[in-house]
Design a protein around this motif. Structure first.
Motif, PDB file in Angstrom:
ATOM      1  N   LYS A 162      39.899  29.403  27.532  1.00 45.83           N
ATOM      2  CA  LYS A 162      39.434  30.230  26.416  1.00 45.83           C
ATOM      3  C   LYS A 162      40.414  31.332  26.061  1.00 45.83           C
ATOM      4  N   GLY A 163      41.496  31.458  26.818  1.00 43.75           N
ATOM      5  CA  GLY A 163      42.537  32.415  26.476  1.00 43.75           C
ATOM      6  C   GLY A 163      42.695  33.583  27.416  1.00 43.75           C
ATOM      7  N   VAL A 164      41.883  33.669  28.478  1.00 42.30           N
ATOM      8  CA  VAL A 164      42.008  34.774  29.427  1.00 42.30           C
ATOM      9  C   VAL A 164      43.342  34.656  30.159  1.00 42.30           C
ATOM     10  N   SER A 165      44.028  35.763  30.347  1.00 42.00           N
ATOM     11  CA  SER A 165      45.325  35.750  31.017  1.00 42.00           C
ATOM     12  C   SER A 165      45.152  35.644  32.527  1.00 42.00           C
ATOM     13  N   LYS A 166      46.189  35.083  33.196  1.00 40.57           N
ATOM     14  CA  LYS A 166      46.165  35.015  34.661  1.00 40.57           C
ATOM     15  C   LYS A 166      46.136  36.415  35.257  1.00 40.57           C
ATOM     16  N   GLU A 167      46.754  37.373  34.595  1.00 39.85           N
ATOM     17  CA  GLU A 167      46.735  38.754  35.073  1.00 39.85           C
ATOM     18  C   GLU A 167      45.309  39.269  35.164  1.00 39.85           C
ATOM     19  N   ALA A 168      44.502  38.999  34.133  1.00 38.75           N
ATOM     20  CA  ALA A 168      43.123  39.476  34.123  1.00 38.75           C
ATOM     21  C   ALA A 168      42.305  38.800  35.216  1.00 38.75           C
ATOM     22  N   LEU A 169      42.519  37.492  35.404  1.00 33.91           N
ATOM     23  CA  LEU A 169      41.792  36.785  36.438  1.00 33.91           C
ATOM     24  C   LEU A 169      42.186  37.274  37.824  1.00 33.91           C
ATOM     25  N   ALA A 170      43.480  37.553  38.023  1.00 34.76           N
ATOM     26  CA  ALA A 170      43.932  38.075  39.308  1.00 34.76           C
ATOM     27  C   ALA A 170      43.291  39.428  39.590  1.00 34.76           C
ATOM     28  N   ALA A 171      43.146  40.246  38.549  1.00 30.01           N
ATOM     29  CA  ALA A 171      42.506  41.553  38.728  1.00 30.01           C
ATOM     30  C   ALA A 171      41.033  41.384  39.094  1.00 30.01           C
ATOM     31  N   LEU A 172      40.371  40.373  38.513  1.00 34.60           N
ATOM     32  CA  LEU A 172      38.971  40.124  38.852  1.00 34.60           C
ATOM     33  C   LEU A 172      38.825  39.693  40.308  1.00 34.60           C
ATOM     34  N   VAL A 173      39.743  38.831  40.753  1.00 31.76           N
ATOM     35  CA  VAL A 173      39.696  38.383  42.142  1.00 31.76           C
ATOM     36  C   VAL A 173      39.986  39.545  43.085  1.00 31.76           C
ATOM     37  N   LEU A 174      40.828  40.464  42.647  1.00 31.80           N
ATOM     38  CA  LEU A 174      41.151  41.638  43.459  1.00 31.80           C
ATOM     39  C   LEU A 174      39.894  42.449  43.771  1.00 31.80           C
ATOM     40  N   LEU A 175      38.976  42.505  42.833  1.00 29.74           N
ATOM     41  CA  LEU A 175      37.728  43.233  43.063  1.00 29.74           C
ATOM     42  C   LEU A 175      36.878  42.576  44.146  1.00 29.74           C
ATOM     43  N   GLU A 176      37.032  41.262  44.307  1.00 30.85           N
ATOM     44  CA  GLU A 176      36.199  40.543  45.254  1.00 30.85           C
ATOM     45  C   GLU A 176      36.647  40.750  46.691  1.00 30.85           C
ATOM     46  N   PHE A 177      37.932  41.058  46.910  1.00 31.15           N
ATOM     47  CA  PHE A 177      38.468  41.100  48.264  1.00 31.15           C
ATOM     48  C   PHE A 177      37.762  42.128  49.152  1.00 31.15           C
ATOM     49  N   PRO A 178      37.650  43.405  48.739  1.00 32.87           N
ATOM     50  CA  PRO A 178      36.946  44.345  49.630  1.00 32.87           C
ATOM     51  C   PRO A 178      35.493  43.959  49.867  1.00 32.87           C
ATOM     52  N   MET A 179      34.866  43.347  48.865  1.00 29.97           N
ATOM     53  CA  MET A 179      33.491  42.909  49.051  1.00 29.97           C
ATOM     54  C   MET A 179      33.407  41.814  50.110  1.00 29.97           C
ATOM     55  N   GLU A 180      34.404  40.927  50.153  1.00 26.12           N
ATOM     56  CA  GLU A 180      34.418  39.884  51.167  1.00 26.12           C
ATOM     57  C   GLU A 180      34.552  40.471  52.560  1.00 26.12           C
ATOM     58  N   MET A 181      35.365  41.513  52.700  1.00 27.64           N
ATOM     59  CA  MET A 181      35.516  42.154  54.003  1.00 27.64           C
ATOM     60  C   MET A 181      34.211  42.822  54.438  1.00 27.64           C
TER      61      MET A 181
END
Length: 587
Positions: free
Chosen positions: A349-368
């Motif tokens: 749909k046009g979302v950049s890989k940069e934006a998706l990487a930033a979204l995944v970054l938010l998940e990391f501390p939650m996983e810990m």
């Protein structure tokens, strides 16, 4: 609970030998977790190294392939993860053999990690070339080799975890695995994806006059870095960490071999996270008189390869294991399409890989955080309680994620373009990550409760193998179904009517075909049209899977409490006999 069970089955009279002698054993004795910090650190590092190739094969690579290949090709790449699903086939060899002088576990861990480092150093350029050429088979074979080495190492690490940590702390082994794997996965997914994305690097890391059409890190460079890291960390562990660990427990006893006293002790073992590892020594202690004559036969030495395979067959033949296997294979079907393909659909749909990487970054501390919460929660003795809660919420999140992708505005590349939509996707991602980690850690704690430590890592490997089959095997069919159910047509840009006279594959269903740089799409543009989606197979497949997940939930709610209530003996296969058909009445 133990007392009530003893009352129901009858406590031995005063002066008689029997299970009552087991009651005096304190399952809470043993060193504290703080005193075993070095073992915990080693396990976290080893699991983190495993997470590096997994983060690439299950995280970053589908994103890098999305612009070049179809969803079916991405499904083919999922075969690279199959060694983790079928490592059971060679795990007895790993568990039953060792090099003299190096240690039973380090005999496998050290050579395999050194070989993994060499493959990364020497094969990184080849993997990069296959990716640039759009060669799905070549990329799959390259990562298949890396995952094969990591999966084999995992067998030895699982077994070492049961020996490095004391019975009191062994329930934390799954937390070490969760934390370590998430660290490696995060580095190979979020960090690598961001550093390999030119848009992210140009916007965040480069000066305006140093903009480039490539990222700071390439796949080849990233693999070379980890190749050296593997070599250094492996040599450090080989030199500084002794094999050590607690003594290998005696094998599970057979009632007909060791006598009634030993069998009763096994039946009274409680699934509380400690009795699982005490059950075998307690049974051996209670049946000491009966087992004296056969003690030499069942020594603490590692079994032969043939004995290990026979023992696995005995375990697989247990009714309890069969029922758990069905749970592990089907439990992810409901959310698999949404979790595996939603991010790829956002890229489409046009979302950049940069934006998706930033979204995944938010998940990391939650996983810990969720790994620690799940570790404490599951240690309460009822790991299926948090697991089932995570399943319910995760199924709801799968439906919401599918809806979020459908409603996401096309062409929104970054947070500033659609802040509400990005916030919704981020919230769903964090919640899904929490539930996934909660389920993973809770199930890992249950594995450690029921696993037979006399089998080393083979028992854990069996359960992890079955669980991985439920993820990797359906993935290809999910992506292939998405392609087969998707239909795109080339329409006139102004009238919206289909353009006649164009080949049927002018607008293929794949993501690659939808790219404006793809030759097929270029043919449509050259004819004055554009490709539009008439039917997107992602939504159909996701909806059907969620409905199947709801049906599975009804069954899980009834069956999981019964599995959790089974005595320890239901999960142990006695030595000394060939597998025989199990009786349903045992459950």
């Amino acid at each position: 609970m133990a007392a009530s069970k003893r009352g129901a089955n009858g406590v031995a009279k005063e002066g008689e030998a029997g299970p009552a002698t087991c009651k005096d054993t304190d399952e809470k004795e043993g060193p504290s977790l703080r005193s075993e910090w070095s073992s915990v650190l080693v396990l976290v590092v080893l699991y983190a190294l495993q997470g590096v190739p997994l983060g690439l094969s299950m995280g970053s690579m589908p994103f890098l392939m999305q612009a070049r290949m179809s969803y079916t090709a991405i499904g083919i790449f999922s075969f690279a993860a199959y060694p983790y699903s079928f490592k059971l086939l060679w795990s007895p060899v790993v568990d039953a053999s060792a090099l003299p002088g190096l240690g039973r576990r380090k005999s496998w861990i050290v050579p395999l990690q050194l070989l993994s480092g060499a493959v990364m150093l020497l094969g990184g350029a080849h993997a990069q070339a296959r990716l640039d050429a759009g060669d799905a088979l070549g990329v799959t074979l390259a990562f298949f080799a890396l995952v094969l080495l990591a999966a084999t190492q995992d067998v030895a690490v699982d077994g070492w975890a049961l020996e490095l940590l004391s019975p009191r702390n062994v329930g934390w082994a799954s937390t070490c695995q969760t934390v370590g794997m998430n660290v490696g996965y995060f580095l190979s997914f979020t960090v690598f994806l961001a550093l390999s994305d030119p848009d992210f690097c140009n916007a965040r890391l480069r000066a305006p006059d140093q903009a480039s059409d490539g990222g700071i890190v390439t796949l080849a460079g990233y693999l070379r870095f980890w190749g050296w890291a593997y070599l250094v960390l492996t040599l450090a562990i080989a030199a500084l960490k002794k094999e050590g660990g607690r003594p290998r427990p005696a094998p599970a006893v057979d009632n007909e071999i060791f006598g009634e006293g030993a069998a009763l002790c096994l039946n009274h073992a409680e699934p509380d996270g400690h009795a699982a590892l005490h059950a075998v020594p307690l049974a051996a202690e209670c049946g000491a008189a009966a087992r004296h004559d056969v003690e030499a036969e069942h020594s603490a030495a590692a079994p032969t390869v043939s004995q290990a395979y026979w023992q696995l067959l005995r375990v697989i033949n247990l009714p309890a294991v069969k029922r758990l296997a069905v749970v592990l294979i089907v439990c992810r079907l409901g959310m698999l399409p949404a979790e595996a393909a939603a991010a790829l659909k956002l890229l489409e749909k046009g979302v950049s890989k940069e934006a998706l990487a930033a979204l995944v970054l938010l998940e990391f501390p939650m996983e810990m955080v969720s790994a620690m919460v799940a570790g404490r929660w599951a240690a309460s003795g009822r790991p299926f309680h948090p697991w089932l809660l995570g399943y319910k919420v995760r199924l709801v999140l799968a439906a919401l994620s599918t809806a979020a992708v459908y409603l996401f505005p096309s062409g929104a590349q970054s947070l500033t373009d659609a802040p509400v939509a990005f916030a919704a996707v981020a919230a769903l991602g964090v919640a899904t990550s929490f539930c996934s980690t909660l389920m993973f850690t809770a199930m890992g704690s249950f594995y450690n409760i029921i696993s037979d430590p006399s089998m080393g890592g083979a028992y854990l490997t069996l359960l992890n193998t079955i669980a991985n089959i439920g993820i990797t095997v359906p993935k290809f069919f999910v992506f292939a179904a998405m392609d087969s159910l998707t239909r795109r047509v080339c329409v006139d840009g102004s009238s919206g009517r289909p353009l006649p006279g164009l080949p049927g594959d002018t607008c293929p269903a794949s993501a690659a075909g939808h790219s404006h740089s793809a030759p097929a799409h270029a043919a449509c543009v050259a004819a004055g049209g554009e490709c539009i989606v008439l039917r997107d197979g992602f939504y159909t497949v996701s909806a059907l899977s969620i409905l199947a997940g709801l049906a599975i939930l009804l069954w899980l709610r009834a069956d999981l409490p019964r599995l959790e209530a089974l005595p320890q003996s239901a999960w142990r296969a006695p030595l000394g006999k060939k597998p025989r058909p199990a009786k349903d009445k045992e459950l």
